[in-house]
Write a protein that holds these residues in place. Structure first.
Motif, PDB file in Angstrom:
ATOM      1  N   ASP A 188      -8.024  -5.493  -2.816  1.00 17.27           N
ATOM      2  CA  ASP A 188      -7.195  -4.708  -3.734  1.00 17.27           C
ATOM      3  C   ASP A 188      -6.848  -3.320  -3.222  1.00 17.27           C
ATOM      4  O   ASP A 188      -6.090  -2.602  -3.870  1.00 17.27           O
ATOM      5  CB  ASP A 188      -7.831  -4.634  -5.128  1.00 17.27           C
ATOM      6  N   ARG A 189      -7.378  -2.919  -2.050  1.00 20.53           N
ATOM      7  CA  ARG A 189      -6.929  -1.677  -1.425  1.00 20.53           C
ATOM      8  C   ARG A 189      -6.015  -1.957  -0.222  1.00 20.53           C
ATOM      9  O   ARG A 189      -5.594  -1.059   0.465  1.00 20.53           O
ATOM     10  CB  ARG A 189      -8.128  -0.841  -0.974  1.00 20.53           C
ATOM     11  N   ARG A 190      -5.759  -3.234   0.035  1.00 16.13           N
ATOM     12  CA  ARG A 190      -4.859  -3.681   1.103  1.00 16.13           C
ATOM     13  C   ARG A 190      -5.430  -3.398   2.491  1.00 16.13           C
ATOM     14  O   ARG A 190      -4.695  -3.042   3.411  1.00 16.13           O
ATOM     15  CB  ARG A 190      -3.488  -3.020   0.948  1.00 16.13           C
ATOM     16  N   THR A 235      -3.851   7.057   0.893  1.00 18.02           N
ATOM     17  CA  THR A 235      -3.889   8.150  -0.065  1.00 18.02           C
ATOM     18  C   THR A 235      -3.124   9.376   0.468  1.00 18.02           C
ATOM     19  O   THR A 235      -2.900   9.507   1.666  1.00 18.02           O
ATOM     20  CB  THR A 235      -5.345   8.512  -0.372  1.00 18.02           C
ATOM     21  N   GLY A 248      -4.349  -3.583  -7.956  1.00 19.38           N
ATOM     22  CA  GLY A 248      -5.228  -2.788  -7.115  1.00 19.38           C
ATOM     23  C   GLY A 248      -4.623  -1.458  -6.713  1.00 19.38           C
ATOM     24  O   GLY A 248      -3.535  -1.091  -7.140  1.00 19.38           O
ATOM     25  N   THR A 249      -5.346  -0.735  -5.876  1.00 20.95           N
ATOM     26  CA  THR A 249      -4.919   0.593  -5.445  1.00 20.95           C
ATOM     27  C   THR A 249      -4.408   0.529  -4.007  1.00 20.95           C
ATOM     28  O   THR A 249      -3.785  -0.435  -3.605  1.00 20.95           O
ATOM     29  CB  THR A 249      -6.074   1.582  -5.598  1.00 20.95           C
ATOM     30  N   SER A 250      -4.677   1.554  -3.203  1.00 17.92           N
ATOM     31  CA  SER A 250      -4.197   1.593  -1.832  1.00 17.92           C
ATOM     32  C   SER A 250      -5.082   2.505  -0.999  1.00 17.92           C
ATOM     33  O   SER A 250      -5.583   3.521  -1.485  1.00 17.92           O
ATOM     34  CB  SER A 250      -2.758   2.125  -1.784  1.00 17.92           C
ATOM     35  N   PHE A 251      -5.256   2.125   0.260  1.00 15.59           N
ATOM     36  CA  PHE A 251      -6.018   2.973   1.178  1.00 15.59           C
ATOM     37  C   PHE A 251      -5.169   4.121   1.715  1.00 15.59           C
ATOM     38  O   PHE A 251      -5.689   5.064   2.305  1.00 15.59           O
ATOM     39  CB  PHE A 251      -6.565   2.139   2.344  1.00 15.59           C
ATOM     40  N   ARG A 309       0.566   2.706  -7.092  1.00 12.94           N
ATOM     41  CA  ARG A 309      -0.752   2.173  -6.755  1.00 12.94           C
ATOM     42  C   ARG A 309      -1.680   3.292  -6.285  1.00 12.94           C
ATOM     43  O   ARG A 309      -2.856   3.334  -6.625  1.00 12.94           O
ATOM     44  CB  ARG A 309      -0.632   1.116  -5.664  1.00 12.94           C
ATOM     45  N   VAL A 310      -1.120   4.185  -5.481  1.00 12.18           N
ATOM     46  CA  VAL A 310      -1.907   5.288  -4.934  1.00 12.18           C
ATOM     47  C   VAL A 310      -2.387   6.212  -6.051  1.00 12.18           C
ATOM     48  O   VAL A 310      -3.533   6.673  -6.060  1.00 12.18           O
ATOM     49  CB  VAL A 310      -1.073   6.074  -3.904  1.00 12.18           C
ATOM     50  N   PRO A 351       0.795  -1.243   0.000  1.00 15.60           N
ATOM     51  CA  PRO A 351       0.000   0.000   0.000  1.00 15.60           C
ATOM     52  C   PRO A 351       0.822   1.285   0.000  1.00 15.60           C
ATOM     53  O   PRO A 351       0.257   2.340  -0.263  1.00 15.60           O
ATOM     54  CB  PRO A 351      -0.851  -0.114   1.277  1.00 15.60           C
ATOM     55  N   ALA A 368      -3.324   0.117 -10.937  1.00 11.95           N
ATOM     56  CA  ALA A 368      -4.606  -0.384 -10.438  1.00 11.95           C
ATOM     57  C   ALA A 368      -5.136  -1.585 -11.202  1.00 11.95           C
ATOM     58  O   ALA A 368      -5.812  -2.439 -10.625  1.00 11.95           O
ATOM     59  CB  ALA A 368      -5.640   0.735 -10.468  1.00 11.95           C
TER      60      ALA A 368
END
Length: 483
Positions: free
Chosen positions: A396-398, A278, A273-276, A263-264, A258, A269
């Protein structure tokens, strides 16, 4: 000769219209050996070479690679990289700006006391056969005994239009054993020293000798045998103590991925996936308890994420990711660092000459606390200890995760009790790390090598490292599901 080819590629890219270009020539050799139940299951050796050229045109990237280092093919690769960048620039919605960097001329080599290729294969076979025999001696139900080792060497030369000229040589070695026990319709396994290739270091054959896989093999067999008769992991919300092998994976999945800034920003993505985590959370988000300090360190001796310079020529460094429980930093490239108005912390790497560098973990580590594992357990009236990697799942946002371990133990009255099988735990990343109320000290700290971190399209499998001491977490849900 190779440097001349790199400079030829840069000159051609520049004349074709690139505002910036870099080129990497990579030469790799590997040697691996696996013994199963005393017999050679696989013995493989491989070599690879090639060059990749990266070009920037109107703020857009192009990349091309070739396995041939002839003048014609190197020139063609440079032209193709520029053509791809120019085509991308016609439709791109964002433009790359590189954070400043002082170009260097340098050479770096990892430590290697005993060249793995100097050790006779017959000697390696004898060692692995002995380890297999000792695994099988651990129990009558141990049906499969595996012993393995691998060596990898990479020589990389990097040049850029900014003037960088860098040579790096890295040697990696691993070894381990695995016991598989079968009985009453179920299968249990134990690994030494850990799950992924045993354990992997930047080192020579001296690392195999230090691991002493034959000396530790019987215990792996005994534990696999004992797991067959063990009680199932209880379903409860309780105190969890994690050993370093499993905690390394927890760090990998819920911190390392993350904090990758691509990813951010959304450029990774589609695959991973992305990341929480931000950007507005930097400096204020409570990722963990005040005991939790996580950092990236590409200078750590022996780490799989260690180097002199990344694949943009940025020097290795240490940087904080979580300080006193607060999220404070990312893994960055020159391009993504520029978007945050800062400098890269050397996180751009490619898995080979035919892959474009992307943001990757280096050595992502949890700083130690104080005391020993026994001290963590002594303060637990009722709980569970888990270690050994068996399964993992994370969104996928961990955030939401579930992990399964090879082995567990009940903790009763501050002591380790009976073995439990199929131990699992689940949680939400920040809630889990905020529940950390104990981390063992430096004497318990272990550096683990992870040789199979996947990311990118096309896929890149990268070597990364994680160092940690055992840690304790309160109010964790365990025993969810059964295999």
């Amino acid at each position: 000769m190779v440097l001349k080819r790199l400079e030829m590629a840069l000159d051609r890219a520049r004349r074709a219209g690139a505002s910036y270009a870099d080129a990497r020539a990579v030469f790799t050799e590997s040697d691996s050996l696996t013994i199963k139940n005393g017999q050679v299951e696989s013995a493989a050796a491989s070599e690879s070479q090639g060059m990749g050229v990266r070009a920037l045109v109107n703020g857009c990237w192009g990349y091309a690679a070739t396995s041939s280092l002839s003048d014609e093919d190197v020139t063609r690769a440079a032209e193709r990289a520029v053509a791809v960048a120019a085509a991308s620039a016609k439709v791109a919605k964002r433009r790359a700006v590189l954070a400043p960097l002082e170009a260097v001329v340098a050479r770096w080599e990892s430590q290697c006391e005993i060249d793995p290729w100097s050790v006779p294969r017959a000697h390696k076979v004898d060692l692995l056969r002995e380890a297999c025999a000792r695994v099988r001696s651990g129990g009558n139900d141990v049906r499969v005994a595996l012993a393995y080792m691998k060596a990898l060497r990479e020589r990389k030369l990097f040049a850029s239009t900014e003037g960088a000229r860098i040579e790096q040589i890295i040697t990696m070695t691993s070894a381990g054993v695995r016991a598989v026990a079968v009985g009453d319709g179920e299968v249990q396994q134990r690994s030494y020293p850990g799950t992924f290739d045993g354990n992997v270091r930047q080192a020579g054959y001296e690392w195999v000798e230090e691991l002493d896989i034959a000396g530790n093999a019987r215990r792996a067999g005994q534990e696999a045998q004992a797991l067959l008769a063990a009680e199932q992991c209880p379903e409860a919300v309780t105190t969890l103590v994690l050993g370093t092998n499993q905690l390394a994976l927890q760090i990998h999945e819920s911190c390392g991925h993350p904090v990758e800034l691509d990813r951010v920003l959304g450029t990774e993505a589609s695959f991973a996936g992305t990341s929480f985590l931000t950007p507005e959370k930097i400096g204020s988000f409570q990722y963990g308890s005040p005991l939790v300090n996580l950092y990236a360190d590409s200078t750590l001796p022996g780490g799989l994420g260690t180097f002199g310079y990344d694949d943009e020529g940025v020097p290795a460094c240490q940087s904080d990711l979580v300080r006193g429980g607060v999220f404070v930093g990312y893994l960055m490239s020159r391009e993504t660092a520029s978007e945050l108005g800062t400098e890269s912390n050397a996180a751009m790497r490619a898995s080979g000459w035919n892959r474009m560098p992307i943001i990757r973990m280096t050595n992502i580590c949890l700083a130690p606390g104080c005391g020993k594992l026994d001290d963590l357990i002594r303060d637990v009236d009722d709980g569970v200890f888990m270690d050994g990697i068996r399964s993992w799942s994370i969104d996928d946002r961990r955030l939401n995760f579930q992990f399964g371990c090879e082995i567990g133990y009940r903790i009763r009255g501050g002591r380790l009790g009976e073995i439990i099988k199929n131990p699992t735990y689940t949680g939400i990343t920040p809630e889990f790390w905020r529940s950390c109320d104990g981390i063992a000290g430096p004497e318990e700290w272990v550096l683990w090598g992870v040789p199979n971190c996947g990311k990118g399209e096309p896929l890149q499998v990268m070597h990364v490292g994680h160092g940690c001491s055992p840690a304790r977490f309160r109010n964790v849900r365990v025993g969810v599901g059964r295999w």
